[in-house]
Design an enzyme around this catalytic site. Structure first.
Site, PDB file in Angstrom:
ATOM      1  N   LYS A 209       0.844  -1.199   0.000  1.00 51.41           N
ATOM      2  CA  LYS A 209       0.000   0.000   0.000  1.00 51.41           C
ATOM      3  C   LYS A 209       0.880   1.250   0.000  1.00 51.41           C
ATOM      4  O   LYS A 209       0.694   2.163  -0.789  1.00 51.41           O
ATOM      5  CB  LYS A 209      -0.923  -0.030   1.220  1.00 51.41           C
ATOM      6  CG  LYS A 209      -1.808   1.184   1.335  1.00 51.41           C
ATOM      7  CD  LYS A 209      -2.798   1.040   2.478  1.00 51.41           C
ATOM      8  CE  LYS A 209      -3.543   2.354   2.681  1.00 51.41           C
ATOM      9  NZ  LYS A 209      -4.520   2.293   3.747  1.00 51.41           N
ATOM     10  N   GLU A 215      10.397  -4.767   4.539  1.00 51.60           N
ATOM     11  CA  GLU A 215      10.514  -6.160   4.079  1.00 51.60           C
ATOM     12  C   GLU A 215      10.252  -6.248   2.577  1.00 51.60           C
ATOM     13  O   GLU A 215      10.995  -6.896   1.836  1.00 51.60           O
ATOM     14  CB  GLU A 215       9.497  -7.052   4.812  1.00 51.60           C
ATOM     15  CG  GLU A 215       9.759  -7.229   6.295  1.00 51.60           C
ATOM     16  CD  GLU A 215       9.047  -6.194   7.148  1.00 51.60           C
ATOM     17  OE1 GLU A 215       8.799  -5.058   6.660  1.00 51.60           O
ATOM     18  OE2 GLU A 215       8.737  -6.511   8.314  1.00 51.60           O
ATOM     19  N   GLY A 270      -4.929  -1.954   4.779  1.00 52.02           N
ATOM     20  CA  GLY A 270      -4.103  -3.094   4.350  1.00 52.02           C
ATOM     21  C   GLY A 270      -4.791  -4.432   4.587  1.00 52.02           C
ATOM     22  O   GLY A 270      -4.884  -5.269   3.697  1.00 52.02           O
ATOM     23  N   ARG A 271      -5.310  -4.633   5.802  1.00 45.80           N
ATOM     24  CA  ARG A 271      -5.903  -5.936   6.135  1.00 45.80           C
ATOM     25  C   ARG A 271      -7.313  -6.095   5.580  1.00 45.80           C
ATOM     26  O   ARG A 271      -7.959  -7.111   5.806  1.00 45.80           O
ATOM     27  CB  ARG A 271      -5.857  -6.167   7.650  1.00 45.80           C
ATOM     28  CG  ARG A 271      -6.468  -5.062   8.470  1.00 45.80           C
ATOM     29  CD  ARG A 271      -6.111  -5.140   9.944  1.00 45.80           C
ATOM     30  NE  ARG A 271      -6.519  -3.930  10.653  1.00 45.80           N
ATOM     31  CZ  ARG A 271      -5.799  -2.823  10.729  1.00 45.80           C
ATOM     32  NH1 ARG A 271      -4.615  -2.757  10.128  1.00 45.80           N
ATOM     33  NH2 ARG A 271      -6.237  -1.764  11.381  1.00 45.80           N
ATOM     34  N   GLU A 356      -4.789  -6.773  14.629  1.00 42.84           N
ATOM     35  CA  GLU A 356      -4.247  -5.479  14.198  1.00 42.84           C
ATOM     36  C   GLU A 356      -5.348  -4.420  14.235  1.00 42.84           C
ATOM     37  O   GLU A 356      -5.087  -3.246  14.490  1.00 42.84           O
ATOM     38  CB  GLU A 356      -3.618  -5.575  12.798  1.00 42.84           C
ATOM     39  CG  GLU A 356      -2.600  -4.469  12.551  1.00 42.84           C
ATOM     40  CD  GLU A 356      -1.812  -4.626  11.254  1.00 42.84           C
ATOM     41  OE1 GLU A 356      -2.368  -4.351  10.180  1.00 42.84           O
ATOM     42  OE2 GLU A 356      -0.639  -5.005  11.312  1.00 42.84           O
ATOM     43  N   HIS A 387      -4.931 -33.299  17.236  1.00 44.32           N
ATOM     44  CA  HIS A 387      -3.768 -34.110  17.602  1.00 44.32           C
ATOM     45  C   HIS A 387      -2.622 -33.225  18.073  1.00 44.32           C
ATOM     46  O   HIS A 387      -1.472 -33.645  18.081  1.00 44.32           O
ATOM     47  CB  HIS A 387      -3.352 -34.973  16.408  1.00 44.32           C
ATOM     48  CG  HIS A 387      -4.465 -35.886  15.967  1.00 44.32           C
ATOM     49  ND1 HIS A 387      -4.705 -37.105  16.559  1.00 44.32           N
ATOM     50  CD2 HIS A 387      -5.444 -35.717  15.050  1.00 44.32           C
ATOM     51  CE1 HIS A 387      -5.766 -37.655  15.998  1.00 44.32           C
ATOM     52  NE2 HIS A 387      -6.248 -36.832  15.077  1.00 44.32           N
ATOM     53  N   LYS A 515       9.321  -0.695  14.182  1.00 42.39           N
ATOM     54  CA  LYS A 515       9.900  -0.345  12.871  1.00 42.39           C
ATOM     55  C   LYS A 515      10.938   0.749  13.065  1.00 42.39           C
ATOM     56  O   LYS A 515      12.022   0.719  12.492  1.00 42.39           O
ATOM     57  CB  LYS A 515       8.818   0.181  11.926  1.00 42.39           C
ATOM     58  CG  LYS A 515       7.891  -0.861  11.354  1.00 42.39           C
ATOM     59  CD  LYS A 515       6.961  -0.206  10.316  1.00 42.39           C
ATOM     60  CE  LYS A 515       5.800  -1.090   9.945  1.00 42.39           C
ATOM     61  NZ  LYS A 515       4.779  -0.410   9.156  1.00 42.39           N
TER      62      LYS A 515
HETATM   63  O1  F6P Z   1       1.947  -4.525   9.836  1.00 43.70           O
HETATM   64  C1  F6P Z   1       1.681  -3.197   9.560  1.00 43.70           C
HETATM   65  C2  F6P Z   1       1.208  -2.987   8.171  1.00 43.70           C
HETATM   66  O2  F6P Z   1       1.107  -1.624   8.015  1.00 43.70           O
HETATM   67  C3  F6P Z   1      -0.114  -3.676   7.829  1.00 43.70           C
HETATM   68  O3  F6P Z   1      -1.235  -3.000   8.269  1.00 43.70           O
HETATM   69  C4  F6P Z   1      -0.015  -3.756   6.363  1.00 43.70           C
HETATM   70  O4  F6P Z   1      -0.949  -4.643   5.830  1.00 43.70           O
HETATM   71  C5  F6P Z   1       1.415  -4.202   6.200  1.00 43.70           C
HETATM   72  O5  F6P Z   1       2.111  -3.488   7.193  1.00 43.70           O
HETATM   73  C6  F6P Z   1       2.013  -3.943   4.848  1.00 43.70           C
HETATM   74  O6  F6P Z   1       1.977  -2.607   4.503  1.00 43.70           O
HETATM   75  P1  F6P Z   1       2.162  -2.148   3.011  1.00 43.70           P
HETATM   76  O7  F6P Z   1       1.051  -2.719   2.221  1.00 43.70           O
HETATM   77  O8  F6P Z   1       2.163  -0.659   3.039  1.00 43.70           O
HETATM   78  O9  F6P Z   1       3.496  -2.695   2.538  1.00 43.70           O
END
Ligand code: F6P
Length: 551
Positions: A209, A215, A270-271, A356, A387, A515
């Protein structure tokens, strides 16, 4: 903005607490004996989905009071505000309009004076075109060979949604193009996803987003390096990347051509984003018609959520079971047990969705809550879970509500193993609730030939206390439509819980601090520089890691 929910001061709180004490003084199984109608009055059905709440340790009267509690927390107004496009995410000053992404009608959805539907439809047309081209193996890579594998690089909401759906609908996947997912910054993740692939036929979808997430950005860079190693330093990598983002200018600045950027808006959380262009891997894997069905399923729940009275509204009722368990019964965990291998990733998906969204300790008005918010959500598919941790659920010291998600039918055909799967889910719910008293265990052991004193010694170990609540959701089958329904059901349930607690489910500032601290620690690890503000333990660990020569 809203004030915090406090069961001790809310007008209905003390009454509900008293009801809770009276109800739970009667064993759950006895409530069924006293009320032969209990299943009928406490199980609900809408849009083909059955939600059995009769194994919750409550009564219809308590549920009716909880419905009133929800009303008193301005739930109706909050639902209308979300669908209307008000800035319900008030800390970030924006709407939360994932429902617009799956709207089946042409009714305008206004954001800042503009109807956003034409924009949504335009992106959907581009998604369809991209997905179809890839599925028909008409997307050439740098060497002219068509792409055969698509790897989504994203994390959190930019990973879990499409990953869940692609995994759940695996049986419907294309055999012409394979979709994989990389999320972790651990190099092992990208390595494992690429080690059997030809860079010439591999395309990466960079899904973020913000297009700043560490990452994802580092994995995209690593993907570029991998492509260069395979295709040669001078190769044109542009055909090997698509971006999905709410910050298209950042993707373009990284060399991704504008026509390969699929946008979504910042009013998609995002979620909550799998319904947007973030769902591209789904459209690639199961095709556009499958994705359309997925949206239609969600839309059927949106309609139900908006229109059904709260006393028959599935997301509301599910949310009220959470409120009852957390705020009145003091139970702060919930186990999700989908009896469907297709839903193996569902607990992880709901974990992000609920935790979240509602892992908050202050209300909309900034006041601290004096009561619990979201329970810890975790789980694994059944029967495997039986199990592993079901021993703990049945005989451990914690009482943890379990939610069984059971498809009524297999995706295709019939198979006796499906009946076994369903029977196992029902048996677990019954065992959790009814238990097995020590006297019955003892009698059975003696009847089986065991000496009386040995039976007395053995019985406590074989006794099940029972009284452990559960909910069972029956869904017709795990296809695109019903999966869309299921996810939307949990989204709206999360929203209702937030409304009752008075919190904003659409921000996630809790992820920021870690972060922020990462940057200086990386520098400390790499250079040995002192890390400003590092506590004694963290500084000690950095020194130990440097001594190990890992940096
Ligand atoms: O974990 C935090 C967060 O901001 C989530 O809400 C989001 O889905 C994820 O990181 C990834 O964010 P982005 O889509 O901006 O890379």
């Amino acid at each position: 903005m809203t004030s915090p929910f406090d069961p001790s001061t809310h007008a209905l709180g003390p009454g509900l607490a008293a009801q809770m004490r009276a109800i739970t003084s009667v064993p759950l199984a006895t409530l069924f004996e006293r009320d032969p109608d209990r299943f009928r009055t406490l199980s609900f059905e809408a849009e083909g989905i059955v939600v059995d709440l009769s194994k919750q340790h409550w009564t219809r009267e308590a549920l009716d009071q909880l419905v009133k509690l929800a009303e008193s927390r301005a739930l109706r107004e909050r639902i209308d505000a979300m669908f209307r496009g008000d800035a319900v995410n008030h800390t970030e000053g924006r709407p939360a309009l994932h429902v617009a992404l799956r709207q089946q009608t042409r009714a305008p959805v206004m954001v800042g004076g503009t109807d956003v539907l034409p924009d949504i439809r335009a992106t959907q047309e581009r998604m369809e075109a991209v997905a179809t081209t890839l599925r028909e193996r008409r997307w050439p890579g740098a060497t002219g060979l068509p792409v055969r594998t698509v790897i989504n690089i994203g994390i959190g909401g930019s990973d879990l949604g499409p990953l869940l759906v692609c995994d759940a609908l695996r049986a419907l996947r294309s055999r012409d193009v394979e979709v994989r997912f990389v999320s972790n910054i651990d190099p092992a993740h990208l390595d494992a996803a690429t080690d059997d692939l030809d860079p010439a036929t591999t395309l990466f979808v960079a899904t973020s987003k913000t297009f700043t997430t560490l990452e994802t950005m580092r994995n995209v860079e690593a993907a570029r390096d991998w492509l260069r190693r395979g295709l040669g330093a001078g190769a044109n990598l542009a055909p090997h990347f698509i971006a999905v983002t709410a910050a298209p200018e950042r993707a373009q600045a990284q060399g991704i051509p504008a026509e390969q950027i699929l946008p979504f808006r910042d009013w998609v959380g995002g979620r909550y984003s799998v319904w947007s262009a973030v769902g591209l891997p789904v459209a690639i894997s199961v095709g556009w018609e499958g994705f359309r069905q997925f949206l239609a399923g969600a839309a059927s729940i949106d309609r139900h959520f908006r229109e059904a009275p709260f006393s028959a509204n599935l997301p509301v009722l599910l949310a009220l079971s959470t409120i009852w368990n957390v705020n009145f019964r003091d139970l702060h965990q919930v186990v999700l047990a989908p009896y469907a291998q297709a839903l193996a990733r569902f607990p992880a998906y709901v974990q992000q969705l609920a935790m979240e969204s509602n892992g908050k300790r202050v209300a909309g008005d900034g006041t601290a809550l004096a009561t619990g918010t979201t329970p810890a959500v975790w789980g694994e598919p059944g029967t495997n879970a039986q199990h592993a941790f079901f021993q703990w659920l049945h005989q451990g010291t914690e009482v943890v509500p379990v939610e069984f998600i059971v498809p009524m039918h297999p995706l295709q055909g019939s198979d006796a193993r499906h009946s076994l799967l369903v029977a196992n889910a029902l048996a677990q719910g019954q065992a959790l609730m009814c238990g097995r008293p020590e006297s019955a265990v003892r009698a059975e052991l003696i009847a089986g030939g065991m000496a009386a004193d040995e039976a007395v010694r053995q019985a406590p170990h074989r006794t099940f206390p029972g009284g452990r609540p559960s909910t069972t959701l029956l869904v017709p089958r795990i296809d695109a439509f019903h999966l869309g329904q299921l996810i939307a059901l949990f989204e709206h349930r999360t929203f209702v819980e937030a409304a009752v607690w008075g919190i904003n489910p659409f921000d996630q500032f809790g992820v920021e601090l870690g972060k922020r601290l990462t940057g200086p620690i990386v520098r400390g690890l790499e250079t040995g520089e002192e890390v400003p503000g590092a506590d004694g333990s963290t500084a000690g660990l950095i020194a130990r890691l440097r001594a190990a020569g890992r940096a």
